[in-house]
Design an enzyme around this catalytic site. Structure first.
Site, PDB file in Angstrom:
ATOM      1  N   ASP A   9       0.849  -1.192   0.000  1.00  0.00           N
ATOM      2  CA  ASP A   9       0.000   0.000   0.000  1.00  0.00           C
ATOM      3  C   ASP A   9       0.888   1.247   0.000  1.00  0.00           C
ATOM      4  O   ASP A   9       2.073   1.185   0.337  1.00  0.00           O
ATOM      5  CB  ASP A   9      -0.887  -0.021   1.249  1.00  0.00           C
ATOM      6  CG  ASP A   9      -1.741   1.219   1.371  1.00  0.00           C
ATOM      7  OD1 ASP A   9      -2.518   1.506   0.443  1.00  0.00           O
ATOM      8  OD2 ASP A   9      -1.618   1.926   2.387  1.00  0.00           O
ATOM      9  N   ASP A  11      -0.607   5.067   0.771  1.00  0.00           N
ATOM     10  CA  ASP A  11      -1.065   6.031   1.779  1.00  0.00           C
ATOM     11  C   ASP A  11      -1.059   5.395   3.161  1.00  0.00           C
ATOM     12  O   ASP A  11      -1.749   4.404   3.402  1.00  0.00           O
ATOM     13  CB  ASP A  11      -2.483   6.524   1.448  1.00  0.00           C
ATOM     14  CG  ASP A  11      -2.526   7.347   0.175  1.00  0.00           C
ATOM     15  OD1 ASP A  11      -1.504   7.967  -0.158  1.00  0.00           O
ATOM     16  OD2 ASP A  11      -3.575   7.356  -0.488  1.00  0.00           O
ATOM     17  N   ASP A 205      -1.311  -0.431   6.004  1.00  0.00           N
ATOM     18  CA  ASP A 205      -1.606   0.188   7.299  1.00  0.00           C
ATOM     19  C   ASP A 205      -3.074   0.092   7.683  1.00  0.00           C
ATOM     20  O   ASP A 205      -3.438   0.404   8.821  1.00  0.00           O
ATOM     21  CB  ASP A 205      -1.235   1.672   7.254  1.00  0.00           C
ATOM     22  CG  ASP A 205      -2.153   2.437   6.313  1.00  0.00           C
ATOM     23  OD1 ASP A 205      -2.083   2.200   5.091  1.00  0.00           O
ATOM     24  OD2 ASP A 205      -2.961   3.251   6.789  1.00  0.00           O
TER      25      ASP A 205
END
Length: 255
Positions: A9, A11, A205
């Site tokens: 990922d 962001d 995250d």
């Protein structure tokens, strides 16, 4: 377990808004040094892969090519090609609309085959009206991703999923979601990296999107606590990630 490839990922994992996450840069450089294949799998549809690669280079000193970026836009295009139809209306930005046009789909506001809703920082009520009316007339409703929020240096801002929810409420039609954690984007990403699922680690995250994308689709997962999912929630997660780290600096590639 030693993994042969990584789906990562952006962001909240490699950066947070305009704020760099230094461990993210070091993680990517460690992958490059080991010549391990990786693919950034992002639900962000506001930028093209080329723009994402340029941003990583210019803002975060991370040097990768656009071929390492697989966005929810690319997965949406693959889905639309597979299911037929030629016209669309979209709530979104350049990374969504321009790529759909370049892929050969035609802009149509009244009776499109598809209404595609992604993140749009310039969204207006009238855009929602156009999308709502088109879906009521029979357009297939696609949500690029279900992210309710996006992590930034300002905090958790409304994400594409929040805009999709607006249209879903107005139309009483449930969207077809493309981005993480859906199988559509994950199957395509695994195929693109050219490895088997048990050879690949999903890193992110956000438990609800990144980690569920791995869990729901048969990949091991690494939850890093630098973005959306706080440490306090980890003991209560319904299915535990394979790994949980405070920082990507803690990851050991050989085990």
């Amino acid at each position: 377990m030693t993994y042969k490839g990584y789906l990562i990922d952006l962001d909240g994992t490699i950066y947070r808004g305009s704020e760099p996450i230094p461990a993210g840069k070091r993680f990517v450089e460690a992958l490059q040094a080991r010549q391990l294949p990786f693919l950034f799998v992002t639900n962000n549809t506001t930028r093209t892969p080329e723009t994402v690669a340029d941003r990583l280079k210019n803002e975060f000193d991370i040097h990768v090519g656009p071929e390492t970026v697989y966005t929810a836009t690319l997965a949406t295009i693959d889905y639309m090609r597979a299911h037929g139809g030629t016209s669309f209306y979209a709530i979104g930005e350049t990374g969504l609309i321009d790529l759909l046009l370049e892929a050969g789909f035609v802009w149509e506001e009244t009776t499109p085959d598809y209404v595609v809703v992604g993140l749009d920082n310039q969204v207006t009520y009238e855009k929602f009206v156009t999308a709502t009316l088109a879906i009521q007339k029979g357009a297939t409703f696609i949500g690029t991703n279900p992210d309710k929020n996006i992590p930034t240096e300002r905090g958790l801002l409304p994400g594409a999923g929040a805009l999709v929810s607006f249209v879903a409420t107005a139309t009483q039609v449930e969207p077809i979601f493309i981005g993480k954690p859906e199988a559509v984007i994950m199957e395509a990403a695994v195929a693109k990296i050219g490895l088997k699922k048990d050879e690949v680690l999903m890193v992110g995250d956000n438990y609800l999107t990144d980690i569920r994308a791995g869990i729901d689709n048969g990949l091991d997962t690494l939850l890093v606590l630098t973005g959306f999912t706080p440490k306090a929630e980890v003991p209560e997660l319904p299915v535990a990630p394979t790994f949980v780290l405070d920082s990507l600096d803690e990851w050991r590639f050989e085990s």
